[in-house]
Enzyme design. Structure first.
Site, PDB file in Angstrom:
ATOM      1  N   HIS A 162      52.639  48.634  34.982  1.00 27.41           N
ATOM      2  CA  HIS A 162      54.010  48.917  35.416  1.00 27.41           C
ATOM      3  C   HIS A 162      54.954  47.849  34.883  1.00 27.41           C
ATOM      4  O   HIS A 162      54.681  46.646  34.990  1.00 27.41           O
ATOM      5  CB  HIS A 162      54.073  48.978  36.942  1.00 27.41           C
ATOM      6  CG  HIS A 162      53.387  50.178  37.515  1.00 27.41           C
ATOM      7  ND1 HIS A 162      52.661  50.142  38.680  1.00 27.41           N
ATOM      8  CD2 HIS A 162      53.318  51.465  37.063  1.00 27.41           C
ATOM      9  CE1 HIS A 162      52.169  51.346  38.939  1.00 27.41           C
ATOM     10  NE2 HIS A 162      52.560  52.167  37.966  1.00 27.41           N
ATOM     11  N   GLU A 165      56.220  44.903  36.904  1.00 22.21           N
ATOM     12  CA  GLU A 165      55.145  44.031  37.380  1.00 22.21           C
ATOM     13  C   GLU A 165      54.661  43.115  36.256  1.00 22.21           C
ATOM     14  O   GLU A 165      53.498  42.725  36.195  1.00 22.21           O
ATOM     15  CB  GLU A 165      54.006  44.886  37.945  1.00 22.21           C
ATOM     16  CG  GLU A 165      54.449  45.735  39.142  1.00 22.21           C
ATOM     17  CD  GLU A 165      53.384  46.706  39.639  1.00 22.21           C
ATOM     18  OE1 GLU A 165      52.227  46.622  39.186  1.00 22.21           O
ATOM     19  OE2 GLU A 165      53.720  47.566  40.492  1.00 22.21           O
ATOM     20  N   HIS A 305      48.138  44.513  39.711  1.00 23.94           N
ATOM     21  CA  HIS A 305      49.446  45.050  40.063  1.00 23.94           C
ATOM     22  C   HIS A 305      50.106  44.100  41.057  1.00 23.94           C
ATOM     23  O   HIS A 305      49.551  43.075  41.427  1.00 23.94           O
ATOM     24  CB  HIS A 305      49.303  46.442  40.691  1.00 23.94           C
ATOM     25  CG  HIS A 305      48.886  47.513  39.737  1.00 23.94           C
ATOM     26  ND1 HIS A 305      49.764  48.438  39.220  1.00 23.94           N
ATOM     27  CD2 HIS A 305      47.670  47.815  39.202  1.00 23.94           C
ATOM     28  CE1 HIS A 305      49.112  49.254  38.409  1.00 23.94           C
ATOM     29  NE2 HIS A 305      47.840  48.902  38.382  1.00 23.94           N
ATOM     30  N   GLU A 364      46.610  44.169  44.303  1.00 21.66           N
ATOM     31  CA  GLU A 364      48.051  44.073  44.568  1.00 21.66           C
ATOM     32  C   GLU A 364      48.405  42.626  44.898  1.00 21.66           C
ATOM     33  O   GLU A 364      48.277  42.167  46.037  1.00 21.66           O
ATOM     34  CB  GLU A 364      48.441  45.005  45.711  1.00 21.66           C
ATOM     35  CG  GLU A 364      48.165  46.483  45.436  1.00 21.66           C
ATOM     36  CD  GLU A 364      49.149  47.105  44.451  1.00 21.66           C
ATOM     37  OE1 GLU A 364      50.110  46.412  44.032  1.00 21.66           O
ATOM     38  OE2 GLU A 364      48.978  48.292  44.114  1.00 21.66           O
TER      39      GLU A 364
END
Length: 393
Positions: A162, A165, A305, A364
């Site tokens: 992403h 990110e 991420h 994450e």
């Protein structure tokens, strides 16, 4: 660092001379037969660079070698035409210097060009790291796959699926730099000696899956796409929240793991985030990542991420039994929460588990709203480095 072979030299001798594990010297010179060195042949010594020095009053090879914690023969090797007993003030000599500090500075907006520059520097210092191109982005930027290690276990790690990110690329590149430093300087990471890991595990790292998107977030739109991208961004010139690739496709919603179901509840047209595309694997970036794991037999996969300080390790009950044990270990060393299932499909980790029945993890990092601020870097790196080094064991 390049050296030229003298009569009688061996790779083992260079290993002892520079205090570098023999395996790293051999892997830095893949086309060379270790027992058939020829005078004048060029050999790469990992973990060192060469600097020039102007001879000062009182200099001697012995003193200079002692200052670098090397043997005098290291200086003789780099200066074959100089008589060490007849040094003259003002004379130029070559001095080998061990690299002991990081090249990568992740605490900055980390775009594609910074990554590529750092990769070139790392490849020069650590030639046992192999750099491959596995594909290109929409705009033709290369997707790099870095390989470190020679073991049978294969672990794939990736970052910046992403665009907003991008800090995950800085985290992964910093870890690669620390890992390379630990191998040539023989210090542990999180208490784990790294040469045994190198011998047991091959690490595959794709540090920037979405380079076009990262460039858009950090540097703004290319002139020939500006009008279209501003429209997709709801009229805003602020692209800091852009998550998709340059065509408005969410790359981590592109994989054929219940893609049809996920597509019904996501945007139906290109957007700054969450649009899964009109078909799975429609984008060059996702095709490259799918081909990578189809070609290789990876034992584990980790996708970096942000954010949440947690990681996801299951998918539809298809994960193998060993996933839970590894998830518990990664939670313990990082302090992150291990979550088995979330209401999400068509991600890279999901597809990997579905297709290969091997452990897969979506990590994450950090917490807050993307893009996460750089003042979280140190804390995020502590958790990420613990997860990454333990994933290789």
């Amino acid at each position: 660092m390049e050296v030229h072979v003298r009569r009688g030299d061996t790779l083992w001798h260079y290993s002892q001379l520079f205090h570098i594990p023999l395996e790293l010297v051999m892997d830095s010179n893949p086309g060379i037969q270790p027992n058939e060195l020829k005078p004048g042949q060029v050999v790469q010594i990992p973990g060192f660079v060469t600097t020039t020095r102007v001879v000062q009053k009182g200099d001697s090879f012995w003193a200079l070698a002692s200052a670098q914690r090397l043997k005098v023969d290291a200086l003789l090797l780099l200066n074959p035409d100089i008589d060490p007993n007849k040094l003259q003030i003002g004379q130029i000599i070559q001095v080998p210097v061990r690299v002991t500090t990081p090249i990568v500075d992740g605490k900055q907006p980390y775009n594609f060009q910074k990554m590529r520059n750092d990769l070139q520097k790392l490849a020069a210092i650590y030639p046992f790291m192999e750099r491959r191109k596995i594909g290109n982005s929409v705009r033709g930027l290369p997707l790099y796959d870095l390989r470190i290690g020679q073991g049978k276990r294969k672990v794939q790690v990736n970052a910046s699926f992403h665009a907003n990110e991008w800090i995950t690329t800085a985290i992964l590149m910093s870890f690669l730099n620390e890992y390379l430093l630990s191998l040539t300087n023989q210090f542990p990471i999180k208490g784990l000696p790294t040469m045994p890991i190198y011998m047991q595990t091959e690490l595959s790292a794709v540090p920037m899956v979405d380079p076009d998107g990262v460039e858009l977030v950090l540097n703004g739109p290319p002139a020939n796409m500006e009008e279209k991208l501003i429209k997709l961004n709801k009229g805003s010139r602020d692209f800091s929240g852009w998550k998709a690739n340059i065509r408005g496709v969410d790359l981590n919603k592109q994989f054929p793991a219940n893609w049809e179901f996920e597509a019904t509840r996501k945007p139906q047209a290109p957007a700054s985030r969450d649009f899964p595309g009109y078909d799975p694997l429609s984008e060059p970036e996702t095709k490259a990542m799918a081909n990578l794991v189809r070609k290789e037999t990876f034992d584990r996969l980790l996708a970096l991420h942000t954010q949440g300080k947690e990681f996801y390790w299951g998918y539809e009950g298809l994960e193998p039994a060993e996933s839970e044990e590894l998830a518990n270990r990664l939670a313990r060393v990082s302090g992150y929460k291990a979550v088995r299932y979330v209401d999400s499909h068509s991600g890279y980790k999901d597809w990997f588990i579905q297709e290969f029945r091997k452990p897969g993890f979506t990590i994450e990092l950090g917490e807050g709203q993307n893009p996460l601020p750089l003042n979280q870097f140190d804390e995020m790196y502590e958790a990420a480095s613990a997860i990454l080094i333990n994933s290789l064991v």
